[in-house]
Design a protein around this motif. Structure first.
Motif, PDB file in Angstrom:
ATOM      1  N   UNK A 282       0.819  -1.220   0.000  1.00 17.86           N
ATOM      2  CA  UNK A 282       0.000   0.000   0.000  1.00 17.86           C
ATOM      3  C   UNK A 282       0.852   1.270   0.000  1.00 17.86           C
ATOM      4  N   UNK A 283       1.893   1.281  -0.801  1.00 13.85           N
ATOM      5  CA  UNK A 283       2.748   2.458  -0.895  1.00 13.85           C
ATOM      6  C   UNK A 283       3.745   2.604   0.233  1.00 13.85           C
ATOM      7  N   UNK A 284       3.824   1.607   1.120  1.00 19.28           N
ATOM      8  CA  UNK A 284       4.774   1.617   2.229  1.00 19.28           C
ATOM      9  C   UNK A 284       5.865   0.590   1.955  1.00 19.28           C
ATOM     10  N   UNK A 285       7.106   1.021   2.055  1.00 17.67           N
ATOM     11  CA  UNK A 285       8.233   0.117   1.854  1.00 17.67           C
ATOM     12  C   UNK A 285       8.650  -0.513   3.182  1.00 17.67           C
ATOM     13  N   UNK A 286       8.842  -1.830   3.171  1.00 18.35           N
ATOM     14  CA  UNK A 286       9.298  -2.568   4.346  1.00 18.35           C
ATOM     15  C   UNK A 286      10.763  -2.925   4.128  1.00 18.35           C
ATOM     16  N   UNK A 287      11.632  -2.477   5.077  1.00 18.14           N
ATOM     17  CA  UNK A 287      13.072  -2.692   4.958  1.00 18.14           C
ATOM     18  C   UNK A 287      13.571  -3.632   6.056  1.00 18.14           C
TER      19      UNK A 287
ATOM     20  N   UNK B 255       9.292   0.327   8.476  1.00 17.05           N
ATOM     21  CA  UNK B 255       8.331   0.686   7.440  1.00 17.05           C
ATOM     22  C   UNK B 255       8.489   2.163   7.146  1.00 17.05           C
ATOM     23  N   UNK B 256       8.555   2.533   5.866  1.00 10.43           N
ATOM     24  CA  UNK B 256       8.834   3.908   5.457  1.00 10.43           C
ATOM     25  C   UNK B 256       7.806   4.353   4.421  1.00 10.43           C
TER      26      UNK B 256
ATOM     27  N   UNK C 227       8.871   3.950  10.837  1.00 10.05           N
ATOM     28  CA  UNK C 227       8.551   3.205  12.056  1.00 10.05           C
ATOM     29  C   UNK C 227       9.481   1.997  12.104  1.00 10.05           C
ATOM     30  N   UNK C 228      10.302   1.914  13.148  1.00 15.01           N
ATOM     31  CA  UNK C 228      11.342   0.892  13.232  1.00 15.01           C
ATOM     32  C   UNK C 228      11.132   0.031  14.473  1.00 15.01           C
TER      33      UNK C 228
ATOM     34  N   UNK D 138       4.033  -2.444  11.987  1.00 11.80           N
ATOM     35  CA  UNK D 138       4.601  -2.006  10.716  1.00 11.80           C
ATOM     36  C   UNK D 138       3.537  -1.338   9.849  1.00 11.80           C
ATOM     37  N   UNK D 139       2.330  -1.879   9.872  1.00 10.78           N
ATOM     38  CA  UNK D 139       1.276  -1.341   9.018  1.00 10.78           C
ATOM     39  C   UNK D 139       0.658  -0.070   9.581  1.00 10.78           C
TER      40      UNK D 139
END
Length: 767
Positions: free
Chosen positions: A240-245, A261-262, A387-388, A416-417
């Motif tokens: 949904x447009x959020x990158x998970x690193x 999550x960025x 958010x880390x 994260x979400x």
């Protein structure tokens, strides 16, 4: 009614010009220039604030007041003077060099959260007062406005004449007391009502979702700080447009993995911070799947609180019982406007486990909210939300590879979400998108005629300072971009997967370069003296490597990014070089209370025979508040005298306000718990703007006493650091900020590495 935080520039001919957007910013080119009115007019800042205090019979009050800053003068009104031109101020004063302004953080006043600013005279802290704003962003703008007013006062003093004549006022503004006992309602506002026999409260009209908190658009995006970190983030999923690193550089089997999550939110960092920090369940239900019914249990010093939450997790897990949890939130705001929120699981006596609920420990996590630079003033504000958290479950790896469904029903996944929910919530509310830009206070000492920055400190000392408005803000506003993000591009990337970055750099067989820009700092006409570190023994020993504990070392400055020669044109930063000064000794002391002027103590290194033979010594005393109090004293030596025309010479012999505006520190947690790393950060900090610094210039040394306890935020962060100090490796770099082209490129003045310091090893110090 004037909008809160309005600014304008009054020209020398008496006409006035409303300023919109960023003060002094060219809307066509995007460039910024100084237009604070020092030369051609008078800077003004005005708006509504809350005045907090207690009256003569001890009742607390919270009044809505109109605060007006004109140049170096400040006035308080009951009504807007623009709509009531004949109204007289109820308080009036002038801002002077010894007035300090401190952000006290969030406080609940009459069932409403406000952000408090405290004023006090650093020479007499009994003279104090408080105002408050509805948002953290507004509080920041007022602090910047007082900095600008301080700049005007310094310029007035620099033009010669009697300081007594320039700063003499008929009345001192007194925010601590309230003259009349009879409470009055503000004219035409319907803001004040009486609650029984208690204090008055403000029923301010509901503001927009952003509460008029506006981004200034001056800050760069990206995660880079001013110290090099050993993170290697790899994007593993986009939702949904959020990158998970995932941090693939620091993962250790069995100890979990650091993920984040960025996303980009179309609102200012101030507005997003307000949304995250609010506990109103109706708003929270719109974006947060984890924290439902929330209650604030306790709050400490405005930047730390404890929250209790109840939620029904049937849609998250197989457990059928209701769950609750308690967590603490600690937040700090950097000098570049970036917010960092630390969230820990907590226990509180007011909320013990109760029947029918399963007590859960929420996963430790951090939020970082950073403004993104706007290309034009017309562009809406935006910020980068990160958010880390650390995930210990092996389900993470299964989900990463195969979209393991059970992980998607866990609290870490829901955390994260939260970024996705926040992004969509903000996007669905037009109030965020059409948020207008706030004006930004910008001032550069280098632009002031006749060189305000070169005024000797003695010119600011005058008996008439007693009649000032708490003699505020000893830190000049200077340029807002004092510690903006490192946006240098096209740097060569050194891919070394080592936790100790500085050691990694040193191990690459690279020649450690001389500090850039440091060639003319020391007097080349004088032969250098030999500095023998063995002659100087401090209470903390020098270590034999990074595996050693309770010791210090002096690393290269290559682990820090500093301003390059062209920084004023392109914001380019370069890797630091070898420190200019030599760290010869470190003292780790235990004291009953903060001790100033350690350099004058007979047993101090500076007063020893070898110390007196050194051309110059810089003594930095970091006063650490705790029980007991500690003091870390760093001694840096030069092998030749300091050139008076250099940036270091101007700093050593300049005024306190000049020093406050340029004394910069860059921290870096090389090894330690990741939450502590996020709390400390890697951004450069102008210490004179963050905490109280006192200076002592004598003989062959300059001592800087840094009172960390003078700031509630600094006390909060240092308290967290002390809890993990025995497992931390900390690097610090000190330098003088280059604000003019002649002071660039910057150079690293000195460095220190503190290896796993033990609190019990501190030596008792008696004055």
């Amino acid at each position: 009614m004037a909008s809160p935080g309005s600014k304008k520039l009054v020209a020398a001919d008496g006409s006035d010009e409303k300023l919109s957007g960023n003060l002094g910013r060219d809307s066509d080119s995007g460039s910024s220039s100084r237009s604070s009115g020092v030369e051609g007019g008078t800077f003004e800042y005005f708006g509504w604030v809350y005045h907090l205090g207690a009256n003569k019979i001890g009742h607390e009050y919270c009044h809505l007041r109109f605060l007006f800053i004109r140049g170096k003068y400040v006035e308080m009104y009951k009504r807007d003077p623009h709509e009531n031109p004949d109204i007289k101020p109820i308080r009036r004063g002038v801002i002077g060099p010894t007035m300090m302004v401190e952000e006290m953080g969030r406080r609940k006043v009459n069932q409403r959260d406000v952000y408090v600013i405290r004023f006090y005279n650093r020479l007499d802290e009994t003279r104090k007062g408080e105002i408050a704003c509805p948002t953290a962003g507004e509080a920041l703008k007022w602090v910047e406005a007082f900095d600008e007013a301080k700049q005007q006062a310094e310029y007035a003093l620099s033009r010669g004449g009697s300081a007594r004549t320039k700063l003499n006022m008929e009345a001192n503004i007194d925010l601590e007391g309230h003259r009349p006992r009879v409470r009055r309602y503000a004219f035409g506002l319907k803001k004040l009502i009486r609650i029984g026999q208690g204090p008055e409260t403000l029923l301010r009209q509901s503001s927009t979702l952003v509460n008029d908190a506006r981004g200034d658009g001056f800050y760069e995006g990206g995660d880079n700080g001013d110290a090099i970190e050993a993170h290697e983030w790899k994007c593993v999923r986009t939702i949904n447009g959020v990158r998970i690193f995932e941090d693939v550089a620091n993962f250790k089997a069995g100890r979990g993995v650091l993920v984040k999550a960025v996303a980009v939110a179309e609102a200012s960092a101030d507005a997003v911070f307000e949304v995250i920090s609010k506990l109103d369940k109706r708003q929270r239900y719109e974006w947060d799947t984890v924290t439902g019914d929330s209650e604030l249990i306790d709050s400490y010093e405005g930047h730390y609180d404890v929250v209790y939450c109840v939620y029904d997790p049937k849609y998250l897990s197989r457990w059928q019982s209701k769950r609750d949890f308690v967590f603490s939130r600690q937040w700090v705001r950097g000098q570049d406007g970036t917010y960092t929120i630390l969230q820990f699981p907590a226990v509180h006596k007011k909320r013990p486990p109760k029947s029918g609920y399963r007590r859960t420990n929420i996963t430790p996590s951090t939020w970082e909210i950073r403004n993104l630079k706007k290309r034009t003033d017309a562009e809406p504000p935006s910020c980068l939300v990160t958010h880390m958290l650390e995930i210990h479950s092996k389900r993470w790896f299964k989900w990463k590879r195969t979209s393991y469904s059970k992980f998607e029903k866990t609290i870490p996944y829901a955390l994260l979400l939260q970024v996705a929910g926040l992004k969509e919530y903000i996007g669905a509310n037009p109030a965020f998108k059409y948020e207008t830009s706030a004006t930004v206070v910008e001032s550069k000492l280098s632009d002031v005629p006749n060189g305000v920055s070169d005024v000797p400190n003695g010119e600011y000392v005058d008996e008439e300072m007693e009649e000032q408005f708490y003699d505020a803000t000893d830190s000049s506003s200077d340029e807002e971009e004092s510690d903006e993000d490192d946006d240098e591009e096209d740097k060569k990337e050194i891919k070394v997967k080592l936790k100790n970055v500085s050691w990694a750099i040193a191990s690459l067989s690279l020649k450690r370069p001389k500090a850039p820009g440091a060639s003319n700092v020391l007097d080349a006409s004088v032969d250098p003296v030999n500095i023998d570190p063995s002659q100087f023994q401090g209470s903390l020993r020098k270590g034999n490597g990074d595996k050693d504990s309770n010791c210090w070392n002096s690393p290269s400055g290559m682990g820090f990014m500093i301003r390059g020669k062209t920084y004023l044109k392109d914001n380019a930063k370069v890797m630091g070089g070898e420190p200019l000064l030599t760290l010869i000794s470190v003292d780790w002391l235990k004291v009953d209370k903060a001790v100033d002027n350690i350099g004058l103590h007979p047993k101090c290194l500076v007063q020893s025979e070898p110390g007196k033979k050194l051309p110059f010594i810089l003594v930095i005393s970091l006063q650490v508040p705790s029980k007991p109090n500690y003091c870390l004293v760093l001694y840096y030596a030069a092998d030749r005298p300091v050139s008076e025309s250099s940036s270091l010479g101007k700093f050593v012999n300049g005024s306190d306000s000049y020093r406050d505006a340029r004394f910069k520190l860059i921290p870096s947690i090389v090894q330690g718990y990741w939450m502590v790393k996020r709390a400390v950060g890697t951004k450069a900090c102008l210490l004179g703007k963050a905490v109280t610094c006192r200076y002592l210039r004598k003989d062959n040394f300059l001592e800087i006493d840094v009172d960390i306890g003078s700031s509630a935020v600094a006390r909060s962060v240092i308290g967290l650091v002390l809890g993990y100090v025995t497992s931390l490796i900390v690097d610090l770099a000190i330098l003088i900020e280059g604000k003019e082209e002649t002071d660039l490129p910057e150079y690293v003045l000195g460095t220190v590495r503190l290896n796993r310091i033990e609190l019990d090893s501190a030596v008792s110090f008696e004055v």
